[in-house]
Motif scaffolding. Structure first.
Motif, short mmCIF file in Angstrom:
data_model
loop_
_atom_site.label_atom_id
_atom_site.label_comp_id
_atom_site.label_asym_id
_atom_site.label_seq_id
_atom_site.Cartn_x
_atom_site.Cartn_y
_atom_site.Cartn_z
N MET A 1 1.04 -1.69 0.30
CA MET A 1 0.04 0.01 -0.13
C MET A 1 0.64 1.34 -0.28
O MET A 1 1.07 2.56 -0.95
CB MET A 1 -0.70 0.47 1.51
CG MET A 1 -2.19 1.00 1.60
SD MET A 1 -3.45 0.85 0.42
CE MET A 1 -3.92 2.40 0.57
N PRO A 2 2.05 0.85 0.77
CA PRO A 2 2.32 2.36 0.79
C PRO A 2 3.05 3.17 -0.88
O PRO A 2 3.16 4.27 -1.20
CB PRO A 2 3.79 1.97 1.78
CG PRO A 2 3.47 1.23 2.51
CD PRO A 2 2.76 0.92 1.16
N THR A 5 0.18 4.79 -2.80
CA THR A 5 0.20 5.80 -2.37
C THR A 5 0.88 7.11 -2.96
O THR A 5 0.91 7.73 -3.33
CB THR A 5 -0.11 5.46 -1.29
OG1 THR A 5 -0.21 4.93 -0.37
CG2 THR A 5 -0.49 7.15 -0.37
N LEU A 8 0.07 7.46 -6.04
CA LEU A 8 -0.58 7.74 -6.72
C LEU A 8 -0.45 9.47 -6.66
O LEU A 8 -1.22 10.94 -6.80
CB LEU A 8 -1.84 7.12 -5.63
CG LEU A 8 -2.62 5.94 -6.67
CD1 LEU A 8 -3.16 5.54 -5.15
CD2 LEU A 8 -3.45 6.35 -7.82
N SER A 9 0.49 9.40 -5.45
CA SER A 9 0.38 11.46 -5.77
C SER A 9 1.80 12.23 -6.16
O SER A 9 1.80 13.22 -6.34
CB SER A 9 1.45 10.63 -4.14
OG SER A 9 0.76 10.46 -2.61
N GLY A 16 -3.95 11.18 -3.75
CA GLY A 16 -2.35 10.67 -2.36
C GLY A 16 -2.90 11.42 -0.96
O GLY A 16 -2.84 10.30 0.23
N LEU A 19 -5.67 9.40 0.90
CA LEU A 19 -5.49 8.20 1.04
C LEU A 19 -4.49 7.75 2.26
O LEU A 19 -4.48 7.22 3.38
CB LEU A 19 -4.82 7.24 -0.17
CG LEU A 19 -6.02 6.72 -1.04
CD1 LEU A 19 -4.67 6.60 -2.27
CD2 LEU A 19 -7.08 6.33 -0.69
N ALA A 20 -3.20 9.43 2.43
CA ALA A 20 -2.35 9.20 3.66
C ALA A 20 -2.98 9.53 4.92
O ALA A 20 -2.75 9.28 5.61
CB ALA A 20 -1.18 9.66 3.11
N ARG A 21 -3.54 10.38 4.14
CA ARG A 21 -4.53 11.22 5.85
C ARG A 21 -6.19 11.35 5.82
O ARG A 21 -6.18 12.10 7.27
CB ARG A 21 -3.76 12.61 5.88
CG ARG A 21 -2.26 13.00 6.05
CD ARG A 21 -1.92 12.80 6.97
NE ARG A 21 -2.20 13.40 8.18
CZ ARG A 21 -1.56 14.36 8.78
NH1 ARG A 21 -0.49 14.03 8.85
NH2 ARG A 21 -1.63 14.98 10.00
N VAL A 49 2.32 12.28 2.67
CA VAL A 49 2.54 10.91 2.65
C VAL A 49 3.33 10.86 3.05
O VAL A 49 3.57 9.07 3.91
CB VAL A 49 2.73 10.10 1.35
CG1 VAL A 49 2.73 8.16 1.13
CG2 VAL A 49 0.85 11.02 0.70
N ARG A 53 4.40 7.76 6.77
CA ARG A 53 4.16 6.55 7.17
C ARG A 53 5.39 6.24 8.19
O ARG A 53 5.27 5.09 9.28
CB ARG A 53 4.81 5.86 6.06
CG ARG A 53 4.33 6.06 4.61
CD ARG A 53 5.58 6.01 3.03
NE ARG A 53 5.82 4.13 3.66
CZ ARG A 53 7.20 4.12 2.94
NH1 ARG A 53 7.27 4.38 2.06
NH2 ARG A 53 7.35 2.71 2.97
#
Length: 54
Positions: A1-2, A5, A8-9, A16, A19-21, A49, A53
């Motif tokens: 997943m990272p 992300t 996508l960022s 992105g 999805l992260a925040r 992102v 992490r």
């Protein structure tokens, strides 16, 4: 997943960050930066992102 992300960022910075925040201040700041210019949006998205992490 990272890795997804991060990819996508680069392609769609607000996605992105979402999805992260989630939807919050980082998301809206990134939307504004992306509207002002693609590169600032990408830089901010990667920063958010990668920071989320650790």
């Amino acid at each position: 997943m990272p890795i997804l992300t991060i990819i996508l960022s680069v392609l769609l910075p607000p996605l992105g960050v979402f999805l992260a925040r989630g939807i919050g201040s980082d998301f809206w700041i990134n939307c504004l930066l992306t509207l002002l210019g693609y590169i600032p949006g990408v830089v901010h998205a990667l920063w958010v992102v990668l920071r989320s992490r650790s």
